[in-house]
Enzyme design. Structure first.
Site, PDB file in Angstrom:
ATOM      1  N   ARG A 157      -9.373  -8.659   3.023  1.00  0.00           N
ATOM      2  CA  ARG A 157      -8.359  -8.047   3.899  1.00  0.00           C
ATOM      3  C   ARG A 157      -8.561  -6.534   3.980  1.00  0.00           C
ATOM      4  O   ARG A 157      -8.536  -5.935   5.058  1.00  0.00           O
ATOM      5  CB  ARG A 157      -6.974  -8.369   3.330  1.00  0.00           C
TER       6      ARG A 157
ATOM      7  N   GLN B 256       0.380 -12.166   9.647  1.00  0.00           N
ATOM      8  CA  GLN B 256       0.995 -10.957   9.065  1.00  0.00           C
ATOM      9  C   GLN B 256       0.291  -9.656   9.477  1.00  0.00           C
ATOM     10  O   GLN B 256       0.932  -8.633   9.656  1.00  0.00           O
ATOM     11  CB  GLN B 256       0.990 -11.100   7.535  1.00  0.00           C
TER      12      GLN B 256
ATOM     13  N   SER C 222       4.078  -6.513   2.771  1.00  0.00           N
ATOM     14  CA  SER C 222       2.729  -6.432   3.335  1.00  0.00           C
ATOM     15  C   SER C 222       1.705  -6.962   2.340  1.00  0.00           C
ATOM     16  O   SER C 222       1.716  -8.142   1.993  1.00  0.00           O
ATOM     17  CB  SER C 222       2.451  -4.994   3.776  1.00  0.00           C
ATOM     18  N   LEU C 223       0.824  -6.105   1.830  1.00  0.00           N
ATOM     19  CA  LEU C 223      -0.151  -6.505   0.812  1.00  0.00           C
ATOM     20  C   LEU C 223       0.523  -7.257  -0.336  1.00  0.00           C
ATOM     21  O   LEU C 223      -0.042  -8.208  -0.906  1.00  0.00           O
ATOM     22  CB  LEU C 223      -0.844  -5.245   0.271  1.00  0.00           C
TER      23      LEU C 223
ATOM     24  N   HIS D 238      -0.159  -3.651  10.951  1.00  0.00           N
ATOM     25  CA  HIS D 238       0.896  -4.509  11.510  1.00  0.00           C
ATOM     26  C   HIS D 238       1.144  -4.219  12.997  1.00  0.00           C
ATOM     27  O   HIS D 238       2.280  -4.067  13.435  1.00  0.00           O
ATOM     28  CB  HIS D 238       2.186  -4.400  10.694  1.00  0.00           C
TER      29      HIS D 238
ATOM     30  N   GLN E 272       0.826  -1.202   0.000  1.00  0.00           N
ATOM     31  CA  GLN E 272       0.000   0.000   0.000  1.00  0.00           C
ATOM     32  C   GLN E 272       0.869   1.265   0.000  1.00  0.00           C
ATOM     33  O   GLN E 272       1.885   1.309   0.677  1.00  0.00           O
ATOM     34  CB  GLN E 272      -0.881  -0.022   1.251  1.00  0.00           C
TER      35      GLN E 272
END
Length: 291
Positions: free
Chosen positions: A112, A243, A87-88, A194, A10
């Protein structure tokens, strides 16, 4: 000589992303249109002709970056020896190595994004980038703060993003500046990604992941939570669930990929942030990008 494919997260989005791919490749156009059907709205209109504000909504940003990255990867003739995503981007990586189908990957990313948006609205929270301090110094200072505030992204040596409550981030920024941080910069994000504040989203996503089929991948994925290469579908699922509330160990991921023989990194998707971070880990390694 091993080739690594890496996928952005992101923040890499931009208006017009994926448009030339859609216009110049019938196969890409078909996948974009399939995505519009799955999502129930024309995300392509927002990607190609929308505004920055449209693209900043988590529920749009995440599937948009995923689609741009994955459809680009599918247009390449070469195959990676290892993959990772920030991440993503880990979801994009899992489609690229065959662990997830395009359709299932998109459904999970959509789930998500919605779960994270909901968690952000329930718990106003934020993140900040800390530059110029060793990881251990940041960790020690955060451990002394009473509010929830944790390392969210270990991006490269000397750059950590922290995540937590509004007050926790404000206190941490003051203390980290006093300890010698070159910058302690609050980020314009929807919430504390996170961190433990994403626990409601983790629970929601866990259910979706457990009901999704994961295949044996064609090459290992270096996962965010432990920076280790993983090929077992069940372990991949568990790490993907964890995650959302765990740190993204990107510095360690790049170090481990290099140690395991990565000779070049190709960043697939919008922006070039990951190439910059990789160069901070190793100035020698070859990096390139495709968007």
């Amino acid at each position: 000589m091993k080739k690594a494919f890496v996928f952005p997260g992101q923040g890499a989005q931009f208006v017009g992303m994926g448009k030339s791919l859609y216009e110049n490749s019938p196969a890409a156009k078909e996948l974009f249109e399939k995505a519009n059907e799955i999502l129930g709205f024309r995300i392509t209109d927002l990607m190609f002709e929308g505004t920055d504000e449209d693209l900043k909504q988590t529920k749009v940003t995440q599937p948009a970056i995923f689609l741009h990255s994955v459809i680009l990867a599918k247009s390449l003739n070469e195959k990676p020896d290892m993959v990772a995503g920030h991440s993503l981007g880990e979801f994009s990586a899992l489609v690229a190595n065959g662990a997830l189908s395009f359709e299932d990957g998109l459904r999970l990313v959509h789930a998500r994004a919605l779960a994270m948006q909901k968690a952000c609205e329930a718990n106003p929270s934020t993140m900040a980038a800390i530059l110029g301090l060793p990881d251990a110094t940041v960790e020690n200072i955060l451990a002394e703060i009473d509010d929830i505030v944790v390392p969210a992204n270990y991006n490269c040596p000397g750059q950590i993003v922290i995540s937590g409550t509004m007050q926790g981030i404000a206190t941490a920024c003051e203390k980290l500046k006093a300890a010698g941080a070159k910058r302690a910069l609050p980020l314009k994000v929807g919430g504390a990604f996170h961190s433990p504040l994403m626990e409601p989203a983790r629970k929601e996503l866990a259910d979706a992941i457990m009901h999704t089929h994961f295949s044996q991948p064609s090459c290992p994925v270096y996962q965010n939570v432990n920076a280790q290469p993983v090929s077992d579908p069940e372990v991949i699922k568990k790490n993907l669930i964890d995650q959302l509330t765990a740190s993204v160990r990107w510095t360690q991921t790049v170090q481990n990929m290099l140690a395991d023989g990565a000779s070049s990194f190709l960043e697939i998707g919008p922006g070039n942030v990951l190439q910059g971070l990789i160069k901070k880990v190793s100035t020698e390694v070859e990096t390139a990008g495709i968007q």
